[in-house]
Write an enzyme that holds these catalytic residues in place. Structure first.
Site, PDB file in Angstrom:
ATOM      1  N   LYS A  37      -2.356  -1.486  -3.614  1.00  0.00           N
ATOM      2  CA  LYS A  37      -3.166  -0.268  -3.555  1.00  0.00           C
ATOM      3  C   LYS A  37      -2.265   0.937  -3.703  1.00  0.00           C
ATOM      4  O   LYS A  37      -1.251   0.980  -3.011  1.00  0.00           O
ATOM      5  CB  LYS A  37      -3.916  -0.230  -2.215  1.00  0.00           C
ATOM      6  CG  LYS A  37      -4.825   0.977  -2.040  1.00  0.00           C
ATOM      7  CD  LYS A  37      -5.494   0.955  -0.677  1.00  0.00           C
ATOM      8  CE  LYS A  37      -6.425   2.160  -0.568  1.00  0.00           C
ATOM      9  NZ  LYS A  37      -7.008   2.316   0.736  1.00  0.00           N
ATOM     10  N   LYS A  55       0.861  -1.186   0.000  1.00  0.00           N
ATOM     11  CA  LYS A  55       0.000   0.000   0.000  1.00  0.00           C
ATOM     12  C   LYS A  55       0.895   1.233   0.000  1.00  0.00           C
ATOM     13  O   LYS A  55       1.719   1.410   0.898  1.00  0.00           O
ATOM     14  CB  LYS A  55      -0.901  -0.006   1.237  1.00  0.00           C
ATOM     15  CG  LYS A  55      -1.820   1.198   1.339  1.00  0.00           C
ATOM     16  CD  LYS A  55      -2.722   1.070   2.554  1.00  0.00           C
ATOM     17  CE  LYS A  55      -3.653   2.264   2.685  1.00  0.00           C
ATOM     18  NZ  LYS A  55      -4.514   2.146   3.880  1.00  0.00           N
TER      19      LYS A  55
HETATM   20 ZN   LIG Z   1      -5.442   3.401   8.334  1.00  0.00          ZN
END
Ligand SMILES: [Zn+2]
Length: 333
Positions: free
Chosen positions: A257, A203
Protein backbone atom coordinates in the site's frame (compact mmCIF):
# COMPACT_ATOMS: atom_id res chain seq x y z
CA UNK A 1 15.98 -10.07 -47.02
CA UNK A 2 15.03 -10.06 -43.31
CA UNK A 3 17.24 -7.72 -41.30
CA UNK A 4 18.83 -8.85 -38.02
CA UNK A 5 15.68 -7.96 -36.07
CA UNK A 6 13.71 -10.63 -37.92
CA UNK A 7 11.55 -8.06 -39.77
CA UNK A 8 9.59 -8.60 -42.01
CA UNK A 9 9.26 -12.28 -40.99
CA UNK A 10 8.54 -11.19 -37.43
CA UNK A 11 5.68 -8.71 -37.16
CA UNK A 12 4.40 -8.33 -33.61
CA UNK A 13 1.49 -6.25 -34.89
CA UNK A 14 -0.03 -9.53 -36.18
CA UNK A 15 -0.90 -10.25 -32.54
CA UNK A 16 -2.79 -6.95 -32.36
CA UNK A 17 -4.64 -6.83 -35.66
CA UNK A 18 -7.74 -8.81 -34.73
CA UNK A 19 -9.54 -8.18 -31.45
CA UNK A 20 -10.06 -11.94 -31.14
CA UNK A 21 -6.28 -12.50 -31.25
CA UNK A 22 -5.63 -9.71 -28.75
CA UNK A 23 -8.15 -11.36 -26.45
CA UNK A 24 -6.60 -14.81 -26.96
CA UNK A 25 -3.05 -13.76 -26.14
CA UNK A 26 -3.94 -11.64 -23.12
CA UNK A 27 -2.37 -12.98 -19.94
CA UNK A 28 -3.53 -10.51 -17.27
CA UNK A 29 -7.08 -11.17 -16.12
CA UNK A 30 -9.23 -8.93 -14.00
CA UNK A 31 -12.40 -10.29 -12.41
CA UNK A 32 -14.83 -8.98 -9.78
CA UNK A 33 -13.66 -11.81 -7.51
CA UNK A 34 -10.20 -10.16 -7.39
CA UNK A 35 -11.64 -6.98 -5.92
CA UNK A 36 -12.24 -5.99 -2.29
CA UNK A 37 -14.50 -3.02 -1.56
CA UNK A 38 -13.65 -0.72 1.39
CA UNK A 39 -16.67 0.51 3.35
CA UNK A 40 -16.88 3.25 5.99
CA UNK A 41 -19.46 2.79 8.71
CA UNK A 42 -20.36 5.65 11.02
CA UNK A 43 -21.86 5.29 14.48
CA UNK A 44 -25.04 7.33 14.75
CA UNK A 45 -24.71 8.27 11.10
CA UNK A 46 -27.75 9.42 9.14
CA UNK A 47 -28.22 7.44 5.97
CA UNK A 48 -25.36 7.76 3.54
CA UNK A 49 -23.15 10.83 3.55
CA UNK A 50 -20.98 11.31 0.49
CA UNK A 51 -17.29 11.85 1.25
CA UNK A 52 -16.44 15.22 -0.30
CA UNK A 53 -12.95 14.26 -1.44
CA UNK A 54 -14.04 10.82 -2.71
CA UNK A 55 -17.08 11.28 -5.00
CA UNK A 56 -19.19 8.14 -5.15
CA UNK A 57 -17.97 6.86 -1.75
CA UNK A 58 -20.00 7.22 1.42
CA UNK A 59 -20.00 7.08 5.18
CA UNK A 60 -22.81 4.64 5.89
CA UNK A 61 -25.10 4.27 8.86
CA UNK A 62 -25.70 0.69 10.01
CA UNK A 63 -29.09 0.72 8.22
CA UNK A 64 -27.46 1.90 5.00
CA UNK A 65 -24.76 -0.73 5.37
CA UNK A 66 -27.49 -3.36 5.45
CA UNK A 67 -28.91 -2.01 2.16
CA UNK A 68 -25.44 -1.70 0.64
CA UNK A 69 -24.52 -5.29 1.47
CA UNK A 70 -27.74 -6.57 -0.08
CA UNK A 71 -26.83 -4.68 -3.26
CA UNK A 72 -23.22 -5.93 -3.23
CA UNK A 73 -24.15 -9.55 -2.57
CA UNK A 74 -24.92 -10.32 -6.21
CA UNK A 75 -21.84 -8.69 -7.76
CA UNK A 76 -19.37 -11.52 -7.24
CA UNK A 77 -16.84 -9.37 -5.39
CA UNK A 78 -13.89 -10.90 -3.56
CA UNK A 79 -15.01 -9.28 -0.32
CA UNK A 80 -15.50 -6.10 1.65
CA UNK A 81 -13.19 -4.48 4.19
CA UNK A 82 -14.78 -2.46 6.97
CA UNK A 83 -13.59 0.75 8.61
CA UNK A 84 -15.44 2.11 11.63
CA UNK A 85 -16.06 5.71 12.67
CA UNK A 86 -16.96 5.62 16.37
CA UNK A 87 -19.34 8.00 18.13
CA UNK A 88 -16.55 9.02 20.52
CA UNK A 89 -12.78 8.85 20.45
CA UNK A 90 -10.34 8.68 23.35
CA UNK A 91 -6.63 8.33 24.01
CA UNK A 92 -6.71 4.52 23.93
CA UNK A 93 -9.25 4.03 21.13
CA UNK A 94 -11.50 2.04 23.44
CA UNK A 95 -14.40 1.78 20.94
CA UNK A 96 -12.17 -0.50 18.89
CA UNK A 97 -12.03 -2.99 21.76
CA UNK A 98 -15.71 -2.98 22.66
CA UNK A 99 -17.93 -5.82 21.51
CA UNK A 100 -20.55 -3.07 21.01
CA UNK A 101 -18.12 -0.93 18.98
CA UNK A 102 -19.10 0.42 15.58
CA UNK A 103 -17.06 -2.02 13.56
CA UNK A 104 -18.25 -4.97 15.62
CA UNK A 105 -21.85 -3.93 14.94
CA UNK A 106 -21.03 -3.39 11.28
CA UNK A 107 -19.56 -6.89 11.01
CA UNK A 108 -22.72 -8.37 12.45
CA UNK A 109 -24.88 -6.43 9.96
CA UNK A 110 -22.60 -7.44 7.09
CA UNK A 111 -22.72 -11.13 7.86
CA UNK A 112 -26.50 -11.01 8.34
CA UNK A 113 -27.21 -9.11 5.12
CA UNK A 114 -24.72 -10.97 2.92
CA UNK A 115 -23.64 -14.19 4.63
CA UNK A 116 -21.74 -15.35 1.56
CA UNK A 117 -19.57 -12.23 1.30
CA UNK A 118 -16.05 -12.34 2.73
CA UNK A 119 -15.98 -9.76 5.52
CA UNK A 120 -12.52 -8.41 6.31
CA UNK A 121 -11.92 -6.07 9.22
CA UNK A 122 -9.19 -3.46 9.27
CA UNK A 123 -7.46 -3.68 12.65
CA UNK A 124 -5.84 -0.45 13.82
CA UNK A 125 -6.44 2.38 16.27
CA UNK A 126 -6.15 5.56 14.19
CA UNK A 127 -9.89 5.84 13.52
CA UNK A 128 -10.62 5.41 17.23
CA UNK A 129 -8.01 7.49 19.04
CA UNK A 130 -8.48 11.19 19.84
CA UNK A 131 -4.88 11.85 18.71
CA UNK A 132 -5.34 9.92 15.44
CA UNK A 133 -2.25 7.75 15.79
CA UNK A 134 -2.23 4.00 15.25
CA UNK A 135 -1.68 2.95 18.86
CA UNK A 136 -1.00 4.04 22.44
CA UNK A 137 1.33 6.99 22.86
CA UNK A 138 4.31 7.39 25.16
CA UNK A 139 7.26 9.71 25.62
CA UNK A 140 10.40 8.22 24.24
CA UNK A 141 13.64 10.21 24.63
CA UNK A 142 11.74 13.47 24.58
CA UNK A 143 9.58 12.56 21.59
CA UNK A 144 5.93 11.54 21.66
CA UNK A 145 5.67 8.28 19.77
CA UNK A 146 3.46 5.24 19.40
CA UNK A 147 4.36 2.68 22.05
CA UNK A 148 4.90 -0.34 19.85
CA UNK A 149 4.92 -3.10 22.43
CA UNK A 150 2.06 -1.75 24.54
CA UNK A 151 -0.04 -1.48 21.35
CA UNK A 152 0.52 -5.13 20.44
CA UNK A 153 -1.57 -6.49 23.29
CA UNK A 154 -4.44 -4.14 22.34
CA UNK A 155 -4.24 -5.19 18.69
CA UNK A 156 -4.68 -8.81 19.79
CA UNK A 157 -7.76 -7.87 21.80
CA UNK A 158 -9.18 -5.83 18.94
CA UNK A 159 -8.70 -8.70 16.48
CA UNK A 160 -10.41 -11.21 18.78
CA UNK A 161 -13.33 -8.84 19.27
CA UNK A 162 -13.69 -8.45 15.48
CA UNK A 163 -13.50 -12.20 14.94
CA UNK A 164 -16.18 -12.74 17.58
CA UNK A 165 -18.37 -10.19 15.80
CA UNK A 166 -18.10 -12.11 12.53
CA UNK A 167 -14.91 -11.03 10.75
CA UNK A 168 -13.80 -13.73 8.31
CA UNK A 169 -10.34 -12.20 7.96
CA UNK A 170 -8.26 -9.79 10.03
CA UNK A 171 -6.22 -7.07 8.34
CA UNK A 172 -3.80 -5.25 10.65
CA UNK A 173 -2.74 -1.91 9.13
CA UNK A 174 -0.76 -0.14 11.86
CA UNK A 175 2.79 -1.19 10.85
CA UNK A 176 3.72 -2.10 14.43
CA UNK A 177 6.68 -4.46 14.73
CA UNK A 178 5.40 -7.85 15.85
CA UNK A 179 1.72 -7.08 15.16
CA UNK A 180 1.05 -10.19 13.09
CA UNK A 181 2.53 -12.57 15.69
CA UNK A 182 0.62 -10.92 18.54
CA UNK A 183 -2.66 -11.07 16.65
CA UNK A 184 -2.07 -14.68 15.60
CA UNK A 185 -1.43 -15.75 19.19
CA UNK A 186 -4.48 -13.88 20.45
CA UNK A 187 -6.76 -15.34 17.76
CA UNK A 188 -5.48 -18.86 18.38
CA UNK A 189 -5.89 -18.54 22.14
CA UNK A 190 -9.50 -17.47 21.60
CA UNK A 191 -10.20 -20.44 19.31
CA UNK A 192 -10.04 -18.55 15.99
CA UNK A 193 -7.33 -20.79 14.58
CA UNK A 194 -8.90 -20.73 11.09
CA UNK A 195 -9.18 -16.95 10.78
CA UNK A 196 -6.60 -15.72 8.24
CA UNK A 197 -4.51 -12.58 8.65
CA UNK A 198 -3.95 -10.25 5.73
CA UNK A 199 -1.09 -8.02 6.81
CA UNK A 200 -0.52 -4.50 5.53
CA UNK A 201 3.13 -5.59 5.38
CA UNK A 202 4.68 -2.92 3.18
CA UNK A 203 2.71 0.23 3.92
CA UNK A 204 4.34 3.50 3.01
CA UNK A 205 3.90 6.92 4.64
CA UNK A 206 2.12 8.30 1.58
CA UNK A 207 0.54 11.57 0.52
CA UNK A 208 -1.89 9.47 -1.54
CA UNK A 209 -3.84 8.71 1.66
CA UNK A 210 -5.11 12.30 1.89
CA UNK A 211 -8.78 11.74 0.97
CA UNK A 212 -9.01 8.62 3.20
CA UNK A 213 -8.45 10.81 6.23
CA UNK A 214 -11.69 12.64 5.43
CA UNK A 215 -13.41 9.32 4.84
CA UNK A 216 -12.27 7.72 8.08
CA UNK A 217 -11.83 10.95 10.05
CA UNK A 218 -8.42 9.63 11.05
CA UNK A 219 -5.89 12.41 10.41
CA UNK A 220 -3.16 12.50 13.09
CA UNK A 221 -3.79 15.48 15.37
CA UNK A 222 -0.03 16.16 15.61
CA UNK A 223 3.04 14.92 13.80
CA UNK A 224 2.79 12.23 11.14
CA UNK A 225 3.12 8.45 10.80
CA UNK A 226 6.69 8.36 9.54
CA UNK A 227 8.02 6.63 12.66
CA UNK A 228 6.01 3.51 11.79
CA UNK A 229 4.97 3.61 8.10
CA UNK A 230 7.72 3.09 5.55
CA UNK A 231 9.74 5.83 3.89
CA UNK A 232 8.90 5.96 0.16
CA UNK A 233 12.59 6.38 -0.65
CA UNK A 234 13.76 3.48 1.50
CA UNK A 235 15.51 0.56 -0.15
CA UNK A 236 12.97 -1.82 -1.75
CA UNK A 237 14.74 -4.59 0.16
CA UNK A 238 13.19 -3.17 3.32
CA UNK A 239 9.74 -4.02 1.94
CA UNK A 240 10.93 -7.57 1.38
CA UNK A 241 12.17 -7.74 4.98
CA UNK A 242 8.77 -6.50 6.21
CA UNK A 243 7.03 -9.20 4.18
CA UNK A 244 9.44 -11.91 5.30
CA UNK A 245 8.95 -11.02 8.97
CA UNK A 246 5.15 -10.93 8.67
CA UNK A 247 5.13 -14.33 6.98
CA UNK A 248 7.37 -15.72 9.73
CA UNK A 249 4.90 -14.34 12.30
CA UNK A 250 2.03 -16.14 10.59
CA UNK A 251 0.58 -13.77 7.98
CA UNK A 252 -1.53 -15.65 5.41
CA UNK A 253 -1.87 -12.83 2.87
CA UNK A 254 0.40 -9.85 2.32
CA UNK A 255 -0.45 -6.33 1.23
CA UNK A 256 1.44 -3.52 -0.45
CA UNK A 257 0.00 0.00 0.00
CA UNK A 258 -0.36 2.28 -1.98
CA UNK A 259 -0.52 0.51 -5.33
CA UNK A 260 0.05 2.66 -8.41
CA UNK A 261 3.23 4.44 -7.33
CA UNK A 262 4.54 1.19 -5.81
CA UNK A 263 4.16 -1.31 -8.64
CA UNK A 264 7.89 -2.02 -8.41
CA UNK A 265 7.41 -3.11 -4.80
CA UNK A 266 4.49 -5.33 -5.80
CA UNK A 267 6.62 -6.95 -8.49
CA UNK A 268 9.56 -7.49 -6.10
CA UNK A 269 7.34 -9.11 -3.48
CA UNK A 270 5.66 -11.29 -6.11
CA UNK A 271 9.03 -12.48 -7.47
CA UNK A 272 10.57 -13.11 -4.08
CA UNK A 273 7.49 -14.84 -2.55
CA UNK A 274 5.76 -16.47 -5.54
CA UNK A 275 3.30 -18.61 -3.61
CA UNK A 276 2.01 -15.93 -1.25
CA UNK A 277 -1.36 -14.27 -1.92
CA UNK A 278 -0.54 -10.63 -2.50
CA UNK A 279 -2.98 -7.75 -2.20
CA UNK A 280 -2.54 -4.19 -3.45
CA UNK A 281 -4.40 -1.25 -1.93
CA UNK A 282 -5.49 1.13 -4.68
CA UNK A 283 -5.73 4.04 -2.24
CA UNK A 284 -8.00 7.05 -1.94
CA UNK A 285 -5.66 9.53 -3.65
CA UNK A 286 -5.30 7.26 -6.67
CA UNK A 287 -9.09 7.14 -6.90
CA UNK A 288 -9.78 10.81 -6.24
CA UNK A 289 -7.26 12.07 -8.82
CA UNK A 290 -9.03 10.14 -11.56
CA UNK A 291 -12.46 11.21 -10.29
CA UNK A 292 -11.41 14.86 -10.27
CA UNK A 293 -9.93 14.72 -13.77
CA UNK A 294 -12.94 12.80 -15.10
CA UNK A 295 -15.32 15.38 -13.64
CA UNK A 296 -13.54 18.01 -15.77
CA UNK A 297 -13.76 15.81 -18.83
CA UNK A 298 -9.97 15.45 -18.90
CA UNK A 299 -9.83 11.67 -18.59
CA UNK A 300 -12.09 8.67 -19.14
CA UNK A 301 -12.78 7.33 -15.65
CA UNK A 302 -13.79 3.83 -16.61
CA UNK A 303 -10.88 3.21 -19.00
CA UNK A 304 -8.35 4.74 -16.61
CA UNK A 305 -9.62 2.78 -13.62
CA UNK A 306 -9.63 -0.54 -15.45
CA UNK A 307 -6.17 0.10 -16.90
CA UNK A 308 -4.84 0.90 -13.41
CA UNK A 309 -6.36 -2.26 -11.96
CA UNK A 310 -4.92 -4.36 -14.79
CA UNK A 311 -1.50 -2.81 -14.12
CA UNK A 312 -1.70 -3.85 -10.47
CA UNK A 313 -2.62 -7.39 -11.45
CA UNK A 314 0.19 -7.44 -14.04
CA UNK A 315 2.68 -6.29 -11.36
CA UNK A 316 1.71 -9.35 -9.34
CA UNK A 317 -1.29 -8.51 -7.18
CA UNK A 318 -3.66 -11.41 -6.68
CA UNK A 319 -6.27 -9.16 -5.05
CA UNK A 320 -6.92 -5.42 -5.09
CA UNK A 321 -8.62 -3.28 -2.49
CA UNK A 322 -10.28 -0.53 -4.50
CA UNK A 323 -12.99 2.11 -4.28
CA UNK A 324 -13.90 1.13 -7.84
CA UNK A 325 -14.78 -2.43 -6.81
CA UNK A 326 -18.53 -1.96 -7.16
CA UNK A 327 -18.33 -0.03 -10.46
CA UNK A 328 -15.67 -2.35 -11.84
CA UNK A 329 -17.75 -5.43 -11.08
CA UNK A 330 -20.50 -3.94 -13.30
CA UNK A 331 -18.06 -2.81 -15.99
CA UNK A 332 -16.56 -6.31 -16.14
CA UNK A 333 -19.89 -8.14 -16.15
ZN1 LIG B 1 -3.79 3.19 11.64
Amino acid sequence: MPDSSGFPTTRLRRLRYLPQVRQLVRSTRLAPSDLIYPLFVKAGGRGREEIASMPGQFQLSLEELDREMTELAGLGLGGVILFGLPAAKDATGSDALSDQGIVQQALAVTKRAAPGMLAISDVCFCEYTSHGHCGLLHEHHGQTDVDNDATLELLGRQAVSHARAGADMIAPSGMMDGMVGSIRRALDAAGFTQTPIMSYAAKYASAFYGPFRDAADSAPQFGDRRSYQMDPASDPGQALREVELDLAEGADLIMVKPALAYLDILRSVRDRFPGVPLAAYNVSGEYSMVKAAAARGWIDERATALESLVAMRRAGASAILTYWAKDAARWLA
